[in-house]
Design an enzyme around this catalytic site. Sequence first.
Site, PDB file in Angstrom:
ATOM      1  N   HIS A 132      -0.488  -4.820   5.112  1.00  0.00           N
ATOM      2  CA  HIS A 132       0.893  -5.288   5.282  1.00  0.00           C
ATOM      3  C   HIS A 132       1.869  -4.120   5.300  1.00  0.00           C
ATOM      4  O   HIS A 132       2.763  -4.057   6.132  1.00  0.00           O
ATOM      5  CB  HIS A 132       1.273  -6.232   4.135  1.00  0.00           C
ATOM      6  CG  HIS A 132       0.926  -7.657   4.399  1.00  0.00           C
ATOM      7  ND1 HIS A 132       1.808  -8.549   4.958  1.00  0.00           N
ATOM      8  CD2 HIS A 132      -0.216  -8.335   4.207  1.00  0.00           C
ATOM      9  CE1 HIS A 132       1.217  -9.712   5.087  1.00  0.00           C
ATOM     10  NE2 HIS A 132      -0.012  -9.625   4.643  1.00  0.00           N
TER      11      HIS A 132
ATOM     12  N   GLY B  50      -0.947 -16.773  10.439  1.00  0.00           N
ATOM     13  CA  GLY B  50      -0.073 -15.878  11.196  1.00  0.00           C
ATOM     14  C   GLY B  50       1.379 -15.991  10.768  1.00  0.00           C
ATOM     15  O   GLY B  50       2.272 -15.452  11.422  1.00  0.00           O
TER      16      GLY B  50
ATOM     17  N   GLU C 187       8.978  -5.503  -5.461  1.00  0.00           N
ATOM     18  CA  GLU C 187       7.953  -6.359  -6.072  1.00  0.00           C
ATOM     19  C   GLU C 187       8.551  -6.941  -7.341  1.00  0.00           C
ATOM     20  O   GLU C 187       8.702  -6.245  -8.341  1.00  0.00           O
ATOM     21  CB  GLU C 187       6.691  -5.542  -6.372  1.00  0.00           C
ATOM     22  CG  GLU C 187       6.019  -5.045  -5.095  1.00  0.00           C
ATOM     23  CD  GLU C 187       4.885  -4.063  -5.357  1.00  0.00           C
ATOM     24  OE1 GLU C 187       5.029  -3.209  -6.246  1.00  0.00           O
ATOM     25  OE2 GLU C 187       3.862  -4.135  -4.651  1.00  0.00           O
TER      26      GLU C 187
HETATM   27  N1  GTP Z   1       2.739  -6.776  -4.316  1.00  0.00           N
HETATM   28  C1  GTP Z   1       2.802  -6.679  -2.978  1.00  0.00           C
HETATM   29  N2  GTP Z   1       2.392  -7.725  -2.232  1.00  0.00           N
HETATM   30  C2  GTP Z   1       2.487  -7.614  -0.888  1.00  0.00           C
HETATM   31  C3  GTP Z   1       3.000  -6.446  -0.253  1.00  0.00           C
HETATM   32  N3  GTP Z   1       2.958  -6.644   1.088  1.00  0.00           N
HETATM   33  C4  GTP Z   1       2.432  -7.870   1.267  1.00  0.00           C
HETATM   34  N4  GTP Z   1       2.149  -8.470   0.093  1.00  0.00           N
HETATM   35  C5  GTP Z   1       1.603  -9.813  -0.148  1.00  0.00           C
HETATM   36  O1  GTP Z   1       0.540 -10.124   0.739  1.00  0.00           O
HETATM   37  C6  GTP Z   1       0.471 -11.550   0.867  1.00  0.00           C
HETATM   38  C7  GTP Z   1       0.171 -11.939   2.311  1.00  0.00           C
HETATM   39  O2  GTP Z   1      -1.181 -11.645   2.572  1.00  0.00           O
HETATM   40  P1  GTP Z   1      -1.919 -12.195   3.877  1.00  0.00           P
HETATM   41  O3  GTP Z   1      -3.357 -11.947   3.670  1.00  0.00           O
HETATM   42  O4  GTP Z   1      -1.336 -11.633   5.115  1.00  0.00           O
HETATM   43  O5  GTP Z   1      -1.500 -13.722   3.847  1.00  0.00           O
HETATM   44  P2  GTP Z   1      -2.174 -14.952   4.515  1.00  0.00           P
HETATM   45  O6  GTP Z   1      -1.444 -16.144   4.015  1.00  0.00           O
HETATM   46  O7  GTP Z   1      -3.660 -14.913   4.260  1.00  0.00           O
HETATM   47  O8  GTP Z   1      -2.012 -14.769   6.073  1.00  0.00           O
HETATM   48  P3  GTP Z   1      -0.830 -15.086   7.091  1.00  0.00           P
HETATM   49  O9  GTP Z   1      -0.676 -16.558   7.191  1.00  0.00           O
HETATM   50  O10 GTP Z   1      -1.312 -14.498   8.383  1.00  0.00           O
HETATM   51  O11 GTP Z   1       0.399 -14.397   6.560  1.00  0.00           O
HETATM   52  C8  GTP Z   1       1.809 -12.106   0.407  1.00  0.00           C
HETATM   53  O12 GTP Z   1       1.630 -12.805  -0.810  1.00  0.00           O
HETATM   54  C9  GTP Z   1       2.660 -10.841   0.164  1.00  0.00           C
HETATM   55  O13 GTP Z   1       3.569 -10.980  -0.915  1.00  0.00           O
HETATM   56  C10 GTP Z   1       3.431  -5.360  -1.081  1.00  0.00           C
HETATM   57  O14 GTP Z   1       3.901  -4.318  -0.621  1.00  0.00           O
HETATM   58  N5  GTP Z   1       3.307  -5.541  -2.429  1.00  0.00           N
END
Ligand code: GTP
Length: 172
Positions: free
Chosen positions: A48, A12, A60
């Site tokens: 996201h 989270g 990015e």
């Molecule tokens: N390239 C790119 N990456 C993105 C974008 N939005 C989010 N991300 C990536 O998505 C990743 C997060 O994914 P999650 O699956 O929510 O992460 P998580 O660690 O599993 O979960 P949390 O602990 O809940 O955040 C990060 O590395 C962000 O950089 C975007 O618009 N472009």
Amino acid sequence: MRVLVTGGVRSGKSRHAESLLVGESAVRYVAPGPVRDDADWQERIAAHRARRPASWTTVETGDLAGALATDEAVLVDCLGTWLTRLVDDAGMWDATMPDLAAYVDGAVDRGVEALSVAGGTVVLVTNEVGMGVVPEHRSGRVFRDLLGSVNQRFGAACDEVHLVVAGRVLRL
Ligand SMILES: Nc1nc2c(ncn2[C@@H]2O[C@H](COP(=O)(O)OP(=O)(O)OP(=O)(O)O)[C@@H](O)[C@H]2O)c(=O)[nH]1
């Protein structure tokens, strides 16, 4: 205000980091990780993007220092993927640990310097790794060690560090 938000996968932490920027008129969302085109990853990214306010812009880039050079509020998600891209792009996964550590330190120096002069609120997300078994592969062990050091450096440069576990936030 500079905040480092750390936690495990799906803890989270991204949602918490985003909540810290509610009320900011303009936010630069920085995704600094490697470019990936697999379907699972694209789905995560789409989710996201859908939840980000329309007033936020997305950048990015692996150039962390450059991305922090703004007066806007910035959210960097996350330092773990930034580190992966940094080492990938330099082709340094097989380098000796002293060489790797020195290379990463140089990039962290530039990031910390940019953080210190950033004009608005900065929230950096990172991953808490290394609390489980020792990874079987060398790249996993190297990543774990490097990210621990990266987190300490950015943690020292921030006003606050938040640990997110099971959706709960502990201010350290
Ligand atoms: N390239 C790119 N990456 C993105 C974008 N939005 C989010 N991300 C990536 O998505 C990743 C997060 O994914 P999650 O699956 O929510 O992460 P998580 O660690 O599993 O979960 P949390 O602990 O809940 O955040 C990060 O590395 C962000 O950089 C975007 O618009 N472009």
